[in-house]
Design a protein around this motif. Structure first.
Motif, PDB file in Angstrom:
ATOM      1  N   SER A  77       9.941   4.968  -4.541  1.00  0.00           N
ATOM      2  CA  SER A  77       9.745   3.864  -5.485  1.00  0.00           C
ATOM      3  C   SER A  77      10.728   2.757  -5.160  1.00  0.00           C
ATOM      4  O   SER A  77      11.943   2.934  -5.286  1.00  0.00           O
ATOM      5  CB  SER A  77       9.964   4.338  -6.925  1.00  0.00           C
ATOM      6  N   THR A 112       3.279   6.459  -1.903  1.00  0.00           N
ATOM      7  CA  THR A 112       4.438   6.167  -2.740  1.00  0.00           C
ATOM      8  C   THR A 112       3.968   5.407  -3.976  1.00  0.00           C
ATOM      9  O   THR A 112       2.799   5.031  -4.097  1.00  0.00           O
ATOM     10  CB  THR A 112       5.445   5.292  -1.988  1.00  0.00           C
ATOM     11  N   ARG A 113       4.885   5.154  -4.878  1.00  0.00           N
ATOM     12  CA  ARG A 113       4.530   4.399  -6.089  1.00  0.00           C
ATOM     13  C   ARG A 113       4.098   2.981  -5.763  1.00  0.00           C
ATOM     14  O   ARG A 113       3.427   2.333  -6.560  1.00  0.00           O
ATOM     15  CB  ARG A 113       5.720   4.378  -7.047  1.00  0.00           C
ATOM     16  N   ASP A 114       4.479   2.512  -4.586  1.00  0.00           N
ATOM     17  CA  ASP A 114       4.096   1.162  -4.158  1.00  0.00           C
ATOM     18  C   ASP A 114       2.855   1.157  -3.283  1.00  0.00           C
ATOM     19  O   ASP A 114       2.458   0.116  -2.769  1.00  0.00           O
ATOM     20  CB  ASP A 114       5.271   0.526  -3.416  1.00  0.00           C
TER      21      ASP A 114
END
Length: 303
Positions: A77, A112-114
């Motif tokens: 993140s 990933t969170r992105d």
């Protein structure tokens, strides 16, 4: 015959601050423990703060007087990376050692969170961003080093940094190798940018084949080999941490060097300077990855 480099060769580190990512288990834990034993103040930068506090207590039990803290950090993140960097800069006026150790290996396809492929996003982009955000606290510190942990698997990697979300295809073993190649490309490009302009140097290391928790996502055949022949093909986390420790603390280490085990195919053994693949030294590829990484993370370096 000259004695091989070992943990007792780590010099006195009193007055120095080390940040170690992924220090809850495996190589990170062993690295942090030795640094604390030699007098460094150590920050365990970890995703699970509760486990991090337990690990800090374990180190304190074995190293009387150890100065060990815990920092919340989720490398998957970018928001967490920025928050952690802000907190570290506020808490510490200087950083002597940044050890980019944390990683994931052979994971099923995840992001990933992105939205980036998990292995590339965690192993490379997260550390790229963290380094860029902390570097200002290192540039004027004599002897400061950024140590990034790669892998022998970088040698089998192909480059495809134009597909950071793995939308075209995904195979977990090549994806891991690509992320580890990225670690080396980053190390060498960072050293070129630092050279002659700062006190900080950029170095890389790899543990050979170390028997750590990372093996849990390996293909079944590889896990089977570890079960049957682990003692023959792999070394302990304590031995696997030695190349990282040497890269971080040996006064003779120079920027842009790479350290790994001295045994057959660099799988096991004591740490020595080793060579990485020809591809990892491709300056055009290094610069291209750097540009892509700045665009994906939004982090610009102060060098």
């Amino acid at each position: 015959m000259k004695e091989k480099w070992a943990a007792h060769d780590v010099p006195d580190l009193h007055g120095r601050l080390a940040v170690v990512t992924g220090a809850n288990t495996g190589l990170g834990f062993e690295t942090a423990k030795v640094l604390a034993a030699r007098g460094a103040s150590v920050v365990l930068a970890v995703r699970d703060v509760g486990k991090g506090k337990q690990v800090a207590a374990r180190i304190a039990d074995t190293v009387p007087g150890a100065d060990v803290g815990v920092q919340d950090l989720d490398l998957s993140s970018l928001d967490s990376v920025r928050a952690a960097a802000d907190q570290l800069r506020t808490a510490h006026s200087r950083i002597d050692l940044l050890i980019n150790n944390a990683g994931v290996m052979y994971t099923p396809k995840q992001t990933t969170r992105d939205g980036y492929e998990l292995q590339f996003g965690t192993n490379h982009l997260g550390h790229f961003a963290l380094t860029g955000l902390l570097l200002e606290s290192m540039l004027s510190v004599p002897g400061s080093r950024v140590v990034t942990v790669s892998s022998v698997r970088h040698r089998q990697a192909t480059t495809d940094f134009d597909d950071p979300r793995s939308e075209r295809s995904y195979r977990r073993v090549p994806a891991y190798g690509r992320s580890k190649l990225a670690n080396l490309l980053f190390t060498y490009e960072l050293q070129r940018r630092l050279s002659g302009k700062a006190e900080t140097t950029s170095v890389a290391a790899h543990p050979g084949i170390a028997n750590t928790d990372l093996i849990r996502n390996s293909p079944a055949a590889l896990r089977g080999l570890f079960t049957v022949f682990g003692g023959l093909i792999a070394q302990s986390p304590e031995m696997g941490a030695l190349p990282v420790l040497r890269a971080a603390t040996d006064p003779k280490v120079q920027g842009g060097q790479y350290y790994g085990p001295d045994g057959f195919q660099e799988n096991k053994g004591h740490p020595k300077q080793v060579e990485s693949s020809e591809q990892s030294h491709d300056t055009d590829l290094q610069r291209r990855l750097w540009t892509v990484s700045e665009e994906l993370t939004g982090v610009a370096f102060p060098v």
